[in-house]
Design an enzyme around this catalytic site. Structure first.
Site, PDB file in Angstrom:
ATOM      1  N   CYS A 121       0.912  -1.115  -0.102  1.00  0.00           N
ATOM      2  CA  CYS A 121      -0.036  -0.108  -0.126  1.00  0.00           C
ATOM      3  C   CYS A 121       0.762   1.223  -0.038  1.00  0.00           C
ATOM      4  O   CYS A 121       1.442   1.508  -1.107  1.00  0.00           O
ATOM      5  CB  CYS A 121      -1.088  -0.044   1.023  1.00  0.00           C
ATOM      6  SG  CYS A 121      -2.264   1.173   1.056  1.00  0.00           S
TER       7      CYS A 121
ATOM      8  N   HIS B  30      -2.994  -5.503   1.748  1.00  0.00           N
ATOM      9  CA  HIS B  30      -2.375  -5.954   2.986  1.00  0.00           C
ATOM     10  C   HIS B  30      -2.300  -7.144   3.379  1.00  0.00           C
ATOM     11  O   HIS B  30      -3.319  -7.441   4.226  1.00  0.00           O
ATOM     12  CB  HIS B  30      -3.132  -4.807   4.198  1.00  0.00           C
ATOM     13  CG  HIS B  30      -3.004  -3.562   3.885  1.00  0.00           C
ATOM     14  ND1 HIS B  30      -1.692  -2.738   4.075  1.00  0.00           N
ATOM     15  CD2 HIS B  30      -3.991  -2.318   3.410  1.00  0.00           C
ATOM     16  CE1 HIS B  30      -2.138  -1.363   3.651  1.00  0.00           C
ATOM     17  NE2 HIS B  30      -3.299  -1.364   3.512  1.00  0.00           N
TER      18      HIS B  30
ATOM     19  N   GLU C 226      -0.429  -8.382   5.397  1.00  0.00           N
ATOM     20  CA  GLU C 226       0.019  -8.609   6.823  1.00  0.00           C
ATOM     21  C   GLU C 226      -1.507  -8.522   7.641  1.00  0.00           C
ATOM     22  O   GLU C 226      -1.356  -8.714   8.855  1.00  0.00           O
ATOM     23  CB  GLU C 226       0.745  -7.329   7.025  1.00  0.00           C
ATOM     24  CG  GLU C 226       0.150  -6.013   7.247  1.00  0.00           C
ATOM     25  CD  GLU C 226       0.424  -5.409   5.671  1.00  0.00           C
ATOM     26  OE1 GLU C 226       0.184  -6.151   4.842  1.00  0.00           O
ATOM     27  OE2 GLU C 226      -0.025  -4.001   5.858  1.00  0.00           O
TER      28      GLU C 226
END
Lengths: 202, 294
Positions: free
Chosen positions: A87, A180, A182
Protein backbone atom coordinates in the site's frame (compact mmCIF):
# COMPACT_ATOMS: atom_id res chain seq x y z
CA UNK A 1 15.69 -20.30 -9.89
CA UNK A 2 13.58 -19.41 -6.87
CA UNK A 3 11.46 -21.89 -4.98
CA UNK A 4 8.06 -21.29 -3.44
CA UNK A 5 8.98 -22.39 0.06
CA UNK A 6 11.46 -20.45 2.12
CA UNK A 7 14.39 -22.45 3.34
CA UNK A 8 15.68 -21.53 6.72
CA UNK A 9 15.34 -18.64 9.11
CA UNK A 10 15.96 -15.19 7.70
CA UNK A 11 16.49 -11.78 9.23
CA UNK A 12 13.83 -9.50 7.79
CA UNK A 13 13.67 -5.75 8.33
CA UNK A 14 10.41 -3.81 8.55
CA UNK A 15 10.70 -0.06 8.04
CA UNK A 16 9.15 1.25 11.28
CA UNK A 17 8.85 5.00 10.66
CA UNK A 18 5.02 4.94 10.71
CA UNK A 19 2.23 2.52 9.80
CA UNK A 20 1.37 -1.13 10.41
CA UNK A 21 4.90 -2.46 10.89
CA UNK A 22 3.80 -4.49 13.93
CA UNK A 23 1.41 -6.61 11.82
CA UNK A 24 4.23 -7.50 9.40
CA UNK A 25 6.56 -8.25 12.30
CA UNK A 26 4.05 -10.57 13.98
CA UNK A 27 3.34 -12.46 10.76
CA UNK A 28 7.06 -12.95 9.97
CA UNK A 29 7.72 -14.07 13.55
CA UNK A 30 4.90 -16.62 13.31
CA UNK A 31 6.67 -17.92 10.18
CA UNK A 32 9.83 -18.43 12.25
CA UNK A 33 11.90 -15.51 10.98
CA UNK A 34 13.87 -12.96 12.94
CA UNK A 35 12.49 -9.44 12.52
CA UNK A 36 14.13 -6.08 13.04
CA UNK A 37 12.19 -2.80 13.17
CA UNK A 38 14.23 -0.29 11.17
CA UNK A 39 14.17 3.37 12.30
CA UNK A 40 17.71 4.41 11.29
CA UNK A 41 19.64 3.67 8.09
CA UNK A 42 22.40 1.82 10.01
CA UNK A 43 19.78 -0.80 11.00
CA UNK A 44 19.55 -1.94 7.35
CA UNK A 45 22.94 -3.61 7.79
CA UNK A 46 22.86 -7.41 7.69
CA UNK A 47 19.22 -7.83 6.67
CA UNK A 48 18.18 -10.55 4.20
CA UNK A 49 15.04 -8.70 3.06
CA UNK A 50 13.04 -5.54 3.76
CA UNK A 51 9.33 -4.65 3.98
CA UNK A 52 8.01 -1.10 3.62
CA UNK A 53 4.65 -1.35 5.38
CA UNK A 54 1.26 0.23 4.96
CA UNK A 55 0.69 3.60 6.55
CA UNK A 56 0.36 7.15 5.31
CA UNK A 57 2.65 7.57 2.30
CA UNK A 58 3.19 11.33 2.79
CA UNK A 59 4.19 10.73 6.43
CA UNK A 60 6.59 7.88 5.65
CA UNK A 61 8.06 9.82 2.71
CA UNK A 62 8.71 12.80 4.96
CA UNK A 63 10.41 10.59 7.57
CA UNK A 64 12.49 8.84 4.86
CA UNK A 65 13.86 12.23 3.83
CA UNK A 66 14.34 13.68 7.34
CA UNK A 67 16.14 10.54 8.55
CA UNK A 68 18.49 10.19 5.57
CA UNK A 69 16.87 6.96 4.31
CA UNK A 70 16.39 7.72 0.60
CA UNK A 71 19.79 6.66 -0.77
CA UNK A 72 20.30 3.72 1.66
CA UNK A 73 16.88 2.34 0.60
CA UNK A 74 17.76 2.75 -3.10
CA UNK A 75 21.06 0.93 -2.47
CA UNK A 76 19.15 -1.84 -0.66
CA UNK A 77 16.87 -2.26 -3.70
CA UNK A 78 19.96 -2.39 -5.97
CA UNK A 79 21.61 -5.03 -3.79
CA UNK A 80 19.25 -7.72 -5.08
CA UNK A 81 17.71 -8.52 -1.70
CA UNK A 82 13.91 -8.80 -1.65
CA UNK A 83 12.05 -5.52 -1.00
CA UNK A 84 8.25 -5.40 -0.68
CA UNK A 85 6.01 -2.36 -0.37
CA UNK A 86 2.42 -2.86 0.84
CA UNK A 87 0.00 0.00 0.00
CA UNK A 88 1.93 3.10 1.17
CA UNK A 89 5.10 1.06 0.63
CA UNK A 90 4.07 0.34 -2.97
CA UNK A 91 3.49 4.07 -3.52
CA UNK A 92 6.99 4.81 -2.22
CA UNK A 93 8.63 2.18 -4.48
CA UNK A 94 6.96 3.49 -7.66
CA UNK A 95 8.86 5.79 -10.03
CA UNK A 96 5.69 7.78 -10.78
CA UNK A 97 3.00 8.78 -8.29
CA UNK A 98 0.18 11.30 -8.58
CA UNK A 99 -0.42 13.87 -5.82
CA UNK A 100 2.57 12.95 -3.65
CA UNK A 101 4.17 16.27 -2.69
CA UNK A 102 7.61 14.78 -1.92
CA UNK A 103 9.80 12.08 -3.47
CA UNK A 104 9.73 8.47 -2.30
CA UNK A 105 12.24 5.71 -3.11
CA UNK A 106 11.33 5.62 -6.85
CA UNK A 107 12.83 2.27 -7.86
CA UNK A 108 10.03 0.32 -9.63
CA UNK A 109 8.91 0.92 -13.21
CA UNK A 110 5.27 1.41 -12.29
CA UNK A 111 2.93 4.39 -12.12
CA UNK A 112 0.65 4.54 -9.09
CA UNK A 113 -2.47 6.60 -8.36
CA UNK A 114 -3.09 7.22 -4.65
CA UNK A 115 -6.53 6.72 -3.01
CA UNK A 116 -7.64 5.52 -6.42
CA UNK A 117 -10.76 3.69 -5.24
CA UNK A 118 -12.11 6.70 -3.33
CA UNK A 119 -12.28 7.59 0.34
CA UNK A 120 -12.47 5.29 3.40
CA UNK A 121 -16.16 4.40 2.80
CA UNK A 122 -14.97 2.81 -0.48
CA UNK A 123 -12.30 0.64 1.20
CA UNK A 124 -13.08 -3.04 0.52
CA UNK A 125 -12.19 -6.71 0.73
CA UNK A 126 -11.96 -8.99 -2.32
CA UNK A 127 -10.73 -12.44 -3.39
CA UNK A 128 -7.75 -12.28 -5.75
CA UNK A 129 -5.67 -14.61 -7.91
CA UNK A 130 -1.96 -13.82 -7.54
CA UNK A 131 0.60 -15.15 -10.03
CA UNK A 132 2.98 -17.48 -8.21
CA UNK A 133 0.49 -18.34 -5.45
CA UNK A 134 -1.11 -21.80 -5.57
CA UNK A 135 -4.46 -22.88 -4.19
CA UNK A 136 -7.41 -20.75 -3.11
CA UNK A 137 -7.69 -17.09 -4.15
CA UNK A 138 -5.91 -14.64 -1.86
CA UNK A 139 -8.21 -12.70 0.49
CA UNK A 140 -7.13 -9.09 -0.04
CA UNK A 141 -7.90 -6.07 2.16
CA UNK A 142 -7.80 -2.68 0.39
CA UNK A 143 -7.71 0.45 2.58
CA UNK A 144 -7.79 3.83 0.82
CA UNK A 145 -5.75 1.81 -1.63
CA UNK A 146 -3.66 2.89 -4.61
CA UNK A 147 -4.00 1.45 -8.12
CA UNK A 148 -1.06 0.52 -10.29
CA UNK A 149 -2.02 2.37 -13.46
CA UNK A 150 0.96 1.49 -15.61
CA UNK A 151 3.45 -1.38 -15.46
CA UNK A 152 6.55 -0.96 -17.65
CA UNK A 153 8.92 -3.87 -18.45
CA UNK A 154 10.85 -5.36 -16.78
CA UNK A 155 8.11 -4.86 -14.14
CA UNK A 156 5.13 -7.22 -14.60
CA UNK A 157 1.60 -7.26 -13.17
CA UNK A 158 0.99 -10.28 -10.90
CA UNK A 159 -2.56 -9.60 -9.68
CA UNK A 160 -5.57 -7.79 -11.11
CA UNK A 161 -9.15 -7.17 -10.00
CA UNK A 162 -11.95 -8.58 -12.21
CA UNK A 163 -12.16 -5.20 -14.03
CA UNK A 164 -8.47 -5.43 -15.01
CA UNK A 165 -7.13 -2.98 -12.43
CA UNK A 166 -3.56 -3.94 -11.50
CA UNK A 167 -3.09 -4.30 -7.73
CA UNK A 168 0.24 -6.15 -7.50
CA UNK A 169 3.44 -6.01 -9.53
CA UNK A 170 6.93 -7.46 -9.43
CA UNK A 171 10.22 -6.29 -10.91
CA UNK A 172 13.06 -8.71 -10.13
CA UNK A 173 13.63 -8.51 -6.37
CA UNK A 174 11.02 -5.76 -5.90
CA UNK A 175 7.36 -6.44 -5.05
CA UNK A 176 4.48 -3.95 -4.74
CA UNK A 177 0.92 -4.69 -3.56
CA UNK A 178 -2.00 -2.28 -3.19
CA UNK A 179 -3.45 -4.48 -0.45
CA UNK A 180 -2.44 -5.74 2.99
CA UNK A 181 -1.58 -9.45 3.37
CA UNK A 182 -0.28 -8.60 6.85
CA UNK A 183 -3.87 -7.91 8.01
CA UNK A 184 -4.96 -11.47 7.16
CA UNK A 185 -3.74 -14.82 8.50
CA UNK A 186 -2.51 -15.83 5.04
CA UNK A 187 1.31 -16.09 4.87
CA UNK A 188 1.58 -17.16 1.21
CA UNK A 189 2.65 -13.75 -0.13
CA UNK A 190 5.18 -13.31 2.67
CA UNK A 191 6.59 -16.74 1.73
CA UNK A 192 6.74 -15.83 -1.97
CA UNK A 193 8.38 -12.49 -1.15
CA UNK A 194 11.31 -14.14 0.65
CA UNK A 195 12.18 -16.10 -2.53
CA UNK A 196 12.45 -13.23 -5.04
CA UNK A 197 16.03 -12.09 -4.36
CA UNK A 198 18.71 -12.01 -7.05
CA UNK A 199 22.55 -11.61 -7.18
CA UNK A 200 23.01 -14.55 -4.78
CA UNK A 201 20.13 -13.47 -2.52
CA UNK A 202 17.76 -16.20 -3.75
CA UNK B 1 -17.25 -10.14 -5.09
CA UNK B 2 -16.12 -7.13 -3.08
CA UNK B 3 -17.38 -5.87 0.29
CA UNK B 4 -17.13 -2.35 1.76
CA UNK B 5 -17.63 -1.16 5.34
CA UNK B 6 -16.39 -4.43 6.87
CA UNK B 7 -14.89 -4.61 10.35
CA UNK B 8 -11.49 -5.44 8.76
CA UNK B 9 -11.39 -2.26 6.66
CA UNK B 10 -12.68 -0.11 9.55
CA UNK B 11 -10.07 -1.41 11.98
CA UNK B 12 -7.53 -1.57 9.15
CA UNK B 13 -7.46 2.19 8.51
CA UNK B 14 -6.64 2.76 12.19
CA UNK B 15 -3.84 0.20 11.87
CA UNK B 16 -2.40 2.27 9.00
CA UNK B 17 -2.43 5.40 11.21
CA UNK B 18 -0.29 3.77 13.92
CA UNK B 19 2.99 5.35 14.89
CA UNK B 20 1.59 8.61 13.57
CA UNK B 21 0.23 11.97 14.72
CA UNK B 22 -3.33 13.12 14.04
CA UNK B 23 -3.55 16.91 14.18
CA UNK B 24 -6.54 19.19 14.88
CA UNK B 25 -6.97 21.76 12.10
CA UNK B 26 -9.54 24.52 11.64
CA UNK B 27 -8.71 25.76 8.11
CA UNK B 28 -7.45 24.29 4.81
CA UNK B 29 -4.20 26.20 5.39
CA UNK B 30 -3.70 24.47 8.75
CA UNK B 31 -4.44 21.14 7.07
CA UNK B 32 -1.71 21.73 4.49
CA UNK B 33 0.79 22.68 7.22
CA UNK B 34 -0.11 19.46 9.07
CA UNK B 35 0.27 17.32 5.94
CA UNK B 36 3.59 18.95 5.06
CA UNK B 37 4.83 18.28 8.62
CA UNK B 38 4.02 14.57 8.31
CA UNK B 39 0.64 14.22 10.06
CA UNK B 40 -0.89 10.79 9.27
CA UNK B 41 -4.39 12.36 9.36
CA UNK B 42 -6.10 15.61 10.30
CA UNK B 43 -9.14 16.27 12.48
CA UNK B 44 -11.29 18.97 10.90
CA UNK B 45 -13.08 21.11 13.49
CA UNK B 46 -14.38 24.63 13.88
CA UNK B 47 -12.42 25.55 16.99
CA UNK B 48 -9.53 23.76 18.69
CA UNK B 49 -10.45 22.44 22.16
CA UNK B 50 -8.71 25.25 24.05
CA UNK B 51 -10.94 27.77 22.21
CA UNK B 52 -14.06 25.66 22.81
CA UNK B 53 -13.13 25.70 26.50
CA UNK B 54 -12.59 29.48 26.46
CA UNK B 55 -15.63 30.44 24.38
CA UNK B 56 -18.13 28.18 26.15
CA UNK B 57 -21.61 27.72 24.64
CA UNK B 58 -22.71 24.65 22.69
CA UNK B 59 -20.00 23.01 20.56
CA UNK B 60 -21.40 21.19 17.52
CA UNK B 61 -20.31 19.39 14.34
CA UNK B 62 -18.37 21.73 12.00
CA UNK B 63 -19.79 23.59 9.01
CA UNK B 64 -19.88 21.22 5.98
CA UNK B 65 -18.31 23.89 3.78
CA UNK B 66 -15.29 24.10 6.05
CA UNK B 67 -15.03 20.29 6.11
CA UNK B 68 -15.22 20.13 2.30
CA UNK B 69 -12.46 22.74 2.06
CA UNK B 70 -10.17 20.68 4.29
CA UNK B 71 -10.94 17.45 2.39
CA UNK B 72 -10.01 19.21 -0.85
CA UNK B 73 -6.79 20.64 0.60
CA UNK B 74 -5.01 17.40 1.55
CA UNK B 75 -4.52 13.78 0.42
CA UNK B 76 -4.19 12.31 3.94
CA UNK B 77 -7.28 10.94 5.78
CA UNK B 78 -9.64 13.57 7.20
CA UNK B 79 -11.50 12.96 10.45
CA UNK B 80 -14.27 15.08 11.99
CA UNK B 81 -16.17 15.19 15.27
CA UNK B 82 -19.83 14.43 15.93
CA UNK B 83 -21.53 15.04 19.27
CA UNK B 84 -21.95 11.99 21.53
CA UNK B 85 -25.22 10.29 20.54
CA UNK B 86 -25.88 12.62 17.57
CA UNK B 87 -26.28 10.00 14.86
CA UNK B 88 -27.58 12.52 12.34
CA UNK B 89 -24.40 14.62 12.59
CA UNK B 90 -22.56 11.34 11.98
CA UNK B 91 -24.71 10.60 8.90
CA UNK B 92 -23.90 14.06 7.57
CA UNK B 93 -20.18 13.53 8.09
CA UNK B 94 -20.38 10.16 6.34
CA UNK B 95 -22.21 11.81 3.43
CA UNK B 96 -19.45 14.44 3.20
CA UNK B 97 -16.84 11.71 2.66
CA UNK B 98 -15.09 11.97 6.04
CA UNK B 99 -12.69 9.02 6.56
CA UNK B 100 -13.16 8.58 10.34
CA UNK B 101 -15.73 10.05 12.75
CA UNK B 102 -14.72 11.00 16.29
CA UNK B 103 -17.77 10.69 18.57
CA UNK B 104 -16.25 13.21 20.90
CA UNK B 105 -16.66 14.51 24.44
CA UNK B 106 -15.00 17.74 23.25
CA UNK B 107 -18.34 18.68 21.66
CA UNK B 108 -21.46 19.18 23.79
CA UNK B 109 -23.19 15.78 24.19
CA UNK B 110 -26.52 15.31 22.39
CA UNK B 111 -27.60 12.23 24.37
CA UNK B 112 -26.82 11.60 28.03
CA UNK B 113 -27.71 7.89 27.90
CA UNK B 114 -26.89 6.43 24.50
CA UNK B 115 -23.87 6.66 22.26
CA UNK B 116 -24.24 6.26 18.47
CA UNK B 117 -24.84 2.71 17.14
CA UNK B 118 -21.62 2.71 15.15
CA UNK B 119 -22.18 -0.71 13.58
CA UNK B 120 -24.90 0.92 11.47
CA UNK B 121 -22.36 3.01 9.52
CA UNK B 122 -19.95 2.28 6.65
CA UNK B 123 -17.52 4.93 7.89
CA UNK B 124 -15.45 3.91 10.94
CA UNK B 125 -15.59 5.65 14.35
CA UNK B 126 -13.04 6.52 17.02
CA UNK B 127 -14.24 7.11 20.61
CA UNK B 128 -12.63 8.29 23.84
CA UNK B 129 -12.14 6.30 27.05
CA UNK B 130 -10.80 6.75 30.56
CA UNK B 131 -10.49 3.07 31.40
CA UNK B 132 -10.82 -0.41 29.90
CA UNK B 133 -14.54 -0.77 30.60
CA UNK B 134 -15.36 2.45 28.75
CA UNK B 135 -13.13 1.40 25.83
CA UNK B 136 -14.89 -1.98 25.53
CA UNK B 137 -18.37 -0.43 25.78
CA UNK B 138 -17.50 1.80 22.82
CA UNK B 139 -16.02 -1.13 20.86
CA UNK B 140 -19.19 -3.09 21.63
CA UNK B 141 -21.16 -0.25 20.02
CA UNK B 142 -18.93 -0.49 16.95
CA UNK B 143 -15.98 1.86 17.55
CA UNK B 144 -13.10 0.60 15.35
CA UNK B 145 -10.49 2.75 17.09
CA UNK B 146 -10.10 4.05 20.65
CA UNK B 147 -8.29 7.03 22.09
CA UNK B 148 -7.72 7.71 25.74
CA UNK B 149 -9.47 11.00 26.54
CA UNK B 150 -6.99 12.95 28.59
CA UNK B 151 -8.31 16.47 29.18
CA UNK B 152 -8.60 18.26 25.84
CA UNK B 153 -7.56 21.89 25.42
CA UNK B 154 -5.41 22.06 28.54
CA UNK B 155 -1.89 21.25 27.32
CA UNK B 156 -1.60 19.31 30.61
CA UNK B 157 -0.59 15.68 30.01
CA UNK B 158 -1.61 14.40 33.47
CA UNK B 159 -5.06 13.07 32.51
CA UNK B 160 -3.79 11.41 29.32
CA UNK B 161 -1.23 9.57 31.44
CA UNK B 162 -3.85 8.62 34.02
CA UNK B 163 -6.20 7.18 31.37
CA UNK B 164 -3.49 5.31 29.43
CA UNK B 165 -2.07 3.80 32.61
CA UNK B 166 -5.58 2.79 33.72
CA UNK B 167 -6.26 0.93 30.45
CA UNK B 168 -2.88 -0.84 30.43
CA UNK B 169 -3.13 -1.71 34.12
CA UNK B 170 -6.58 -3.25 33.69
CA UNK B 171 -5.35 -5.31 30.72
CA UNK B 172 -2.45 -6.67 32.81
CA UNK B 173 -4.84 -7.42 35.69
CA UNK B 174 -7.12 -9.42 33.34
CA UNK B 175 -4.18 -11.40 31.99
CA UNK B 176 -3.34 -12.58 35.51
CA UNK B 177 -6.95 -13.36 36.45
CA UNK B 178 -8.33 -16.93 36.62
CA UNK B 179 -10.89 -17.60 33.86
CA UNK B 180 -13.76 -18.10 36.34
CA UNK B 181 -13.36 -14.57 37.75
CA UNK B 182 -13.71 -12.87 34.36
CA UNK B 183 -17.54 -12.91 34.46
CA UNK B 184 -17.62 -10.74 37.55
CA UNK B 185 -14.81 -8.55 36.22
CA UNK B 186 -16.88 -7.90 33.07
CA UNK B 187 -19.92 -7.05 35.19
CA UNK B 188 -17.91 -4.67 37.35
CA UNK B 189 -16.34 -2.86 34.40
CA UNK B 190 -19.76 -2.85 32.64
CA UNK B 191 -18.23 -4.23 29.46
CA UNK B 192 -19.38 -6.98 27.05
CA UNK B 193 -18.12 -10.35 28.34
CA UNK B 194 -16.83 -11.60 24.97
CA UNK B 195 -14.65 -8.50 24.58
CA UNK B 196 -13.30 -8.82 28.11
CA UNK B 197 -12.42 -12.46 27.37
CA UNK B 198 -10.75 -11.44 24.10
CA UNK B 199 -8.61 -8.82 25.87
CA UNK B 200 -7.60 -11.40 28.47
CA UNK B 201 -6.63 -13.87 25.75
CA UNK B 202 -4.71 -11.42 23.54
CA UNK B 203 -3.28 -9.09 26.16
CA UNK B 204 -4.27 -5.99 24.21
CA UNK B 205 -7.33 -4.03 23.08
CA UNK B 206 -9.09 -5.48 20.01
CA UNK B 207 -8.57 -2.18 18.15
CA UNK B 208 -5.87 0.48 17.85
CA UNK B 209 -5.57 2.86 20.84
CA UNK B 210 -4.18 6.39 20.45
CA UNK B 211 -3.53 8.92 23.22
CA UNK B 212 -5.29 12.29 23.25
CA UNK B 213 -6.02 15.28 25.43
CA UNK B 214 -3.07 17.32 26.67
CA UNK B 215 -0.17 16.49 24.33
CA UNK B 216 1.76 19.76 23.86
CA UNK B 217 5.44 18.83 23.31
CA UNK B 218 7.52 16.18 21.50
CA UNK B 219 8.38 14.68 24.90
CA UNK B 220 4.65 14.45 25.76
CA UNK B 221 4.05 12.48 22.55
CA UNK B 222 6.97 10.13 23.24
CA UNK B 223 5.78 9.66 26.83
CA UNK B 224 2.38 8.46 25.62
CA UNK B 225 4.04 6.09 23.13
CA UNK B 226 6.21 4.69 25.92
CA UNK B 227 3.09 4.08 28.02
CA UNK B 228 1.63 1.95 25.22
CA UNK B 229 -0.21 4.33 22.88
CA UNK B 230 -0.27 3.29 19.20
CA UNK B 231 -0.07 6.96 18.13
CA UNK B 232 -1.16 10.42 19.32
CA UNK B 233 -3.79 13.05 18.68
CA UNK B 234 -2.59 16.62 19.11
CA UNK B 235 -5.29 19.26 19.40
CA UNK B 236 -4.44 22.75 20.56
CA UNK B 237 -0.78 21.79 21.11
CA UNK B 238 0.27 22.61 17.55
CA UNK B 239 -1.70 25.59 16.32
CA UNK B 240 -1.70 27.33 19.73
CA UNK B 241 2.09 27.16 19.89
CA UNK B 242 4.42 29.93 18.74
CA UNK B 243 5.74 28.04 15.68
CA UNK B 244 3.15 25.47 14.47
CA UNK B 245 5.08 23.99 11.47
CA UNK B 246 8.19 23.39 13.58
CA UNK B 247 6.26 21.95 16.54
CA UNK B 248 4.25 19.72 14.20
CA UNK B 249 7.39 18.27 12.58
CA UNK B 250 9.08 17.80 15.94
CA UNK B 251 6.10 15.88 17.37
CA UNK B 252 6.02 13.63 14.27
CA UNK B 253 9.75 12.79 14.67
CA UNK B 254 9.38 12.20 18.43
CA UNK B 255 6.45 9.83 17.85
CA UNK B 256 8.56 7.69 15.46
CA UNK B 257 11.72 7.82 17.61
CA UNK B 258 9.93 7.61 20.98
CA UNK B 259 12.63 5.30 22.39
CA UNK B 260 15.49 7.60 21.36
CA UNK B 261 16.18 10.47 23.78
CA UNK B 262 18.91 11.89 21.50
CA UNK B 263 16.40 12.43 18.70
CA UNK B 264 13.78 13.85 21.08
CA UNK B 265 16.39 16.26 22.49
CA UNK B 266 17.36 17.39 19.00
CA UNK B 267 13.82 17.98 17.74
CA UNK B 268 12.77 19.70 20.99
CA UNK B 269 15.43 22.37 20.52
CA UNK B 270 14.43 25.90 19.47
CA UNK B 271 10.69 25.30 19.13
CA UNK B 272 9.66 28.61 20.70
CA UNK B 273 6.83 28.80 23.22
CA UNK B 274 4.51 25.81 23.62
CA UNK B 275 0.76 26.41 23.99
CA UNK B 276 0.04 28.33 27.24
CA UNK B 277 -1.92 25.58 28.96
CA UNK B 278 -4.16 25.23 32.00
CA UNK B 279 -3.30 22.90 34.88
CA UNK B 280 -6.12 20.34 35.09
CA UNK B 281 -5.96 20.55 38.90
CA UNK B 282 -7.14 24.17 38.71
CA UNK B 283 -10.33 23.31 36.78
CA UNK B 284 -13.71 22.86 38.45
CA UNK B 285 -15.33 19.46 38.05
CA UNK B 286 -18.01 20.86 35.74
CA UNK B 287 -15.30 22.23 33.42
CA UNK B 288 -13.89 18.75 32.73
CA UNK B 289 -14.62 17.30 29.30
CA UNK B 290 -13.40 13.76 30.04
CA UNK B 291 -16.36 13.01 32.32
CA UNK B 292 -18.76 13.34 29.34
CA UNK B 293 -19.71 9.95 27.87
CA UNK B 294 -21.02 6.91 29.74
Amino acid sequence: MTTLHSNGRKTVGVLALQGDFREHREMLERMGHEVREVRKPAQLEGLDALIIPGGESTTIARLILSNGFQQPLRDFCDSGRPVWGTCAGAILLARNVDRLDRPGIEMMDISVRRNAFGRQVDSFEAALDVKGIEGEPFHAVFIRAPQIEEVRAPAEAIATLPDGTVVAAREGNLLATSFHPELTGDTRLHELFLTIGRNGHE
Amino acid sequence: MTQTGTWAVKVGLAQMLKGGVIMDVVTPEHARIAEEAGACAVMALERVPSDIRKDGGVARMSDPEMIRGIIAAVTIPVMAKARIGHFVEAEVLQALGIDYIDESEVLTPADETHHIDKHAFTVPFVCGCRNLGEALRRIGEGAAMIRTKGEAGTGDIVEAVRHMRAVQDEIRRLQNMPDDEVYTAAKEMQAPLHLVQQVKREGRLPVVNFAAGGVATPADAALMMRLGADGVFVGSGIFKSENPPLVAKAIVEATTHYMDADVIARVSTGLGKAMPGIAVGSLHEKELLATRGW
